[in-house]
Design an enzyme around this catalytic site. Structure first.
Site, PDB file in Angstrom:
ATOM      1  N   SER A 271      -2.455  -2.040  -5.329  1.00 44.76           N
ATOM      2  CA  SER A 271      -2.960  -0.733  -5.715  1.00 44.76           C
ATOM      3  C   SER A 271      -4.485  -0.772  -5.856  1.00 44.76           C
ATOM      4  CB  SER A 271      -2.276  -0.280  -7.008  1.00 44.76           C
ATOM      5  OG  SER A 271      -2.511   1.075  -7.278  1.00 44.76           O
ATOM      6  N   ASP A 333       5.451   5.303  -0.191  1.00 44.70           N
ATOM      7  CA  ASP A 333       4.517   5.140  -1.305  1.00 44.70           C
ATOM      8  C   ASP A 333       3.344   6.110  -1.147  1.00 44.70           C
ATOM      9  OD1 ASP A 333       2.710   4.328  -3.221  1.00 44.70           O
ATOM     10  OD2 ASP A 333       2.805   2.196  -2.716  1.00 44.70           O
ATOM     11  N   HIS A 384       6.112   2.273  -5.560  1.00 46.49           N
ATOM     12  CA  HIS A 384       4.779   1.680  -5.660  1.00 46.49           C
ATOM     13  C   HIS A 384       4.779   0.375  -6.448  1.00 46.49           C
ATOM     14  CE1 HIS A 384       0.458   1.609  -5.383  1.00 46.49           C
ATOM     15  NE2 HIS A 384       0.296   1.632  -6.687  1.00 46.49           N
TER      16      HIS A 384
END
Length: 434
Positions: A271, A333, A384
């Site tokens: 991320s 995602d 995610h």
């Protein structure tokens, strides 16, 4: 129910298949072809998820010797050509290995408000890998990394000071013999604290200007990620230097310490952490820290669920500098679609023959995409979650694909609603339509 098939590169197996409802249909996502399979019996195509799991490191001596011979290809020398379709087991093993190094950042991050180490690492450098289950990795942690998000709006009970965000590690002599080189690993976790979430919303493009000798004003990156990378505790006399200063110093120290050896620089993040990894990779290459004695040390980024970081000029410069980026992506995602949902590489112009005036303001992904398809309606945050990514790589059948006709915006909405407590959302980054 639709499902995913991966063609795994293995002399004993041709296809990994899972049950489905429709006839085989190809879907193309970046560099990897995903297959929607149906009515395929196990007699025709045996389920071979178990063939992936044995590729766990430190288990097979044959794998160790092979990696020492072909590590440059696994690190992206040829942009992973012929290694991803089907996915090469050795590459799959290395993706999992570096993903576990990133997972360590989450496992070791102290989220207990009553702890003396709150929002820092629970363990000392000598203990961390053992405590998180990576004691046999044969890597030594040499430095902890702290980042300071700079924001101009007050956040109750959350000062914008440096927080532990990852670590630097280097392979031991035993590991050098196994993998064929001295590997410097830098890992970054994703967003956890409130100031980090706010910094992620600073989605405007701004010139990076990391090279003082050539500022390159057309090369722009996302302002929030840049602030995380370059901000320091300037208000404190004994405050931390910036994440950038800490890292460049440590990387330079290690490169000098092992000068003359075969080396690699591997960065891995999830991320927001993948964004910091890419910024650091570009920074090292732009400053030429990886070039010495007429040799160039390869720089590779393994990005898990990473967003876009900069514009097309940033992407092109990374490619010119030889920075290799493998983006491991779940196609469901929403974070991987951000920022730049509308202004991105797909809307730059007409077939490359014409560019819009605003092309320099378009975000662009860097590197090669390895796309998978998994989605759990019962818990949208799994789309995610880093551990979900790694679990899928280990055993694709473990995360069955479930599609209910939701479009991207609805999935993003579900993901936002699932993140009720921002400080404990595992490695997430607040979805917004950047």
């Amino acid at each position: 129910m639709a499902s995913t098939t991966l063609n795994i590169r293995n002399p004993n197996i041709n296809l990994v298949s899972f049950s489905g409802d429709t006839m085989p249909q190809k879907c193309f996502f970046g560099q990897v072809t995903l297959m929607k399979m149906s009515e395929i019996s196990s007699a025709q195509h045996p389920v071979a998820a178990s063939m992936i799991a044995p590729s766990i490191p430190n288990k097979f001596s044959k794998t160790r010797s092979i990696l020492a011979l072909c590590w440059r290809e696994i690190q992206g020398l040829n942009n992973w050509e012929n290694l991803m379709e089907p996915l090469d087991p050795l590459l799959n093993q290395e993706i999992i290995r570096y993903g576990e190094f990133v997972t360590a950042c989450y496992k070791a991050f102290d989220l207990n408000p009553t702890s003396k180490r709150f929002l820092n690492c629970k363990y000392g450098k000598k203990r961390i890998l053992k405590e998180v289950g990576l004691g046999d990795s044969d890597y030594e942690v040499t430095k902890y990394i702290y980042a300071t998000p700079y924001i101009n709006i007050p956040i109750q009970n959350s000062a914008s000071c440096g927080r532990w965000i990852g670590y630097v590690a280097v392979s031991s002599d035993n590991e050098v013999r196994r993998i064929g080189r001295r590997d410097i690993v830098i890992t970054f976790r994703g967003t956890v604290t409130n100031p980090e979430w706010i910094a992620n919303l600073m989605s405007s493009l701004t010139p990076a200007r990391l090279d003082p000798h050539n500022p390159r004003p057309d090369l722009k990156v996302e302002a929030g990620f840049l602030s995380m990378y370059t901000s320091d505790e300037s208000d404190s006399k004994f405050g931390l230097g910036s994440c950038r200063e800490q890292l460049l110093y440590e990387v330079s120290r290690l490169l000098n310490k092992y000068r003359g050896e075969e080396m690699s620089i591997t960065l891995a993040g999830h991320s927001m952490g993948s964004s910091l990894a890419l910024l650091l990779a570009y920074d090292i290459a732009e400053l030429g820290l990886n070039r010495a004695d007429n040799r160039e040390i390869p720089i590779t980024v393994f990005s898990f669920g990473g967003p876009r970081v900069g514009n097309s000029s940033f992407k092109e410069r990374c490619e010119e500098l030889g920075v290799k980026v493998l983006r491991i992506v779940n196609v469901n995602d929403p974070i991987t679609k951000l920022p730049g949902v509308f202004l991105n590489e797909s809307f730059k112009g007409f077939g490359g023959s014409f560019e819009f005036p605003w092309s320099c303001s378009c975000y662009a992904h860097v590197g090669v995409e390895l796309a998978f398809d998994f989605f759990k309606m019962q818990n949208p945050s799994l789309v995610h979650d880093l551990e979900a990514y790694i679990s899928f790589l280990r055993c694709p059948k473990a995360l069955q694909v479930q599609r209910e006709g939701l479009d991207f915006l609805n999935r993003a909405k579900d993901l936002i609603l699932s993140a009720k407590n921002l400080t404990v959302f595992h490695g997430g980054m607040l979805p917004s339509i950047w």
